[in-house]
Design an enzyme around this catalytic site. Structure first.
Site, mmCIF file in Angstrom:
data_model
loop_
_atom_site.group_PDB
_atom_site.id
_atom_site.type_symbol
_atom_site.label_atom_id
_atom_site.label_comp_id
_atom_site.label_asym_id
_atom_site.label_seq_id
_atom_site.Cartn_x
_atom_site.Cartn_y
_atom_site.Cartn_z
ATOM 1 N N ASP A 1 -14.072 -11.338 -3.915
ATOM 2 C CA ASP A 1 -15.289 -12.501 -3.770
ATOM 3 C C ASP A 1 -15.976 -12.795 -5.029
ATOM 4 O O ASP A 1 -16.296 -11.927 -5.894
ATOM 5 C CB ASP A 1 -16.363 -11.423 -2.872
ATOM 6 C CG ASP A 1 -15.677 -11.389 -1.463
ATOM 7 O OD1 ASP A 1 -15.318 -12.564 -0.796
ATOM 8 O OD2 ASP A 1 -15.442 -10.477 -0.948
ATOM 9 N N ASP B 1 -10.610 -8.929 -8.717
ATOM 10 C CA ASP B 1 -11.559 -8.705 -7.689
ATOM 11 C C ASP B 1 -11.565 -9.930 -6.736
ATOM 12 O O ASP B 1 -10.672 -10.938 -7.056
ATOM 13 C CB ASP B 1 -12.980 -8.780 -8.398
ATOM 14 C CG ASP B 1 -14.036 -8.892 -7.305
ATOM 15 O OD1 ASP B 1 -14.043 -8.159 -6.271
ATOM 16 O OD2 ASP B 1 -14.868 -10.101 -7.652
#
Ligand code: XBP
Ligand code: MG
Length: 254
Positions: free
Chosen positions: A12, A10
């Site tokens: 953020d 991922d």
């Protein structure tokens, strides 16, 4: 035995803490630029983070908190314009150098590269934002480290839907049993586990209270030899920082 072939990151909150002092400020600057009197404080932004995707987040905010707002143009058009402005502000913020990689991220990427473990990205953020983050926080060539960069509207449904992870698996040509996802939030965890992936979660201030029971491992960060991680859930016998051996263990024991 399932053998680790790829790590899927991922962006953020996982590669770097981008939300509170990055995306949130960029949204507020876009609202200001458009003369709109909305400001998202840290607390409200924590609630809005339940909605993945910047355009979706603005639309939700208006429905939930500003239902009397009369848009000066078609709402969808306004949201797109605001989001474009927000993307420009986010890039400008990154250029100031205030956002750094989280502990252990670069070390893990480099050890994967050495061992021939493939790398990919699965993010809800717009592609432009993901690329800007990679180049400004890591290195100009950082996007080339990842075989697949799946981002934003490349799939119809954003996290917690599994679509973005399924897109990555399809493009890597790998089954979920060969990959470990690294996430920071419940929405990301749901997306990854629904796609069938073993998942490690590195929490931050916005996510440490999330329900992460589905995670194979929960840590405060990936850790460095000089900055040990804390295991909040999952195997504790793997030393002080996240390694490829630990990723392999998570695969076998999920
Ligand atoms: C993070 C998000 C994004 C960003 C803003 O997703 O939820 O919405 O806050 O991104 P992830 P955009 O943790 O999956 O990377 O404004 O570019 O949509
Ligand atoms: Mg995240």
């Amino acid at each position: 035995m399932d053998t680790l072939k790829a790590l899927i990151f991922d962006v953020d909150g996982t590669l770097a803490e981008t939300e509170r002092d990055g995306h949130r400020l960029a949204f507020n600057r876009a609202f200001q630029e458009f003369g709109l009197p909305w400001r998202w404080d840290e607390g409200l932004y924590g609630k809005l983070l339940d909605i993945g995707g910047g355009k979706e987040r603005i639309t939700y905010f208006l429905k939930r908190y500003r239902s009397d707002f009369q848009p000066p143009m078609e709402l969808e058009v306004l949201v797109k314009k605001l989001h474009m402005a927000k993307t420009a502000h986010f890039k400008a913020l990154l250029e100031t150098g205030g956002i750094q990689p989280r502990p252990g991220v670069l070390r893990l990427i480099q050890s994967a590269q050495k061992r021939g473990i493939r790398l990919a990205i699965a993010t809800t953020s717009a592609p432009a934002n993901a690329l800007a983050l990679l180049t400004s926080v890591f290195a100009p060539e950082a996007p080339s480290w990842f075989e697949v960069i799946a981002a934003g509207d490349m799939v119809p449904a954003k996290k917690p839907a599994p679509d973005i992870y399924q897109y990555v698996l399809d493009h890597l040509g790998l089954p979920p049993e060969a990959c470990v996802a690294i996430e920071d939030s419940r929405q990301g965890l749901l997306a990854a586990t629904t796609a069938g992936l073993a998942t490690a979660v590195t929490v931050n201030d916005y996510t440490r209270h999330h329900d992460l029971a589905l995670a194979d491992l929960v840590v405060n960060h990936l850790g460095e030899p000089s900055e040990p991680f804390e295991v909040l859930q999952g195997p504790k016998e793997f030393g002080y920082f996240f390694t490829l051996d630990l990723a392999q263990y998570l695969l076998i024991n999920r």
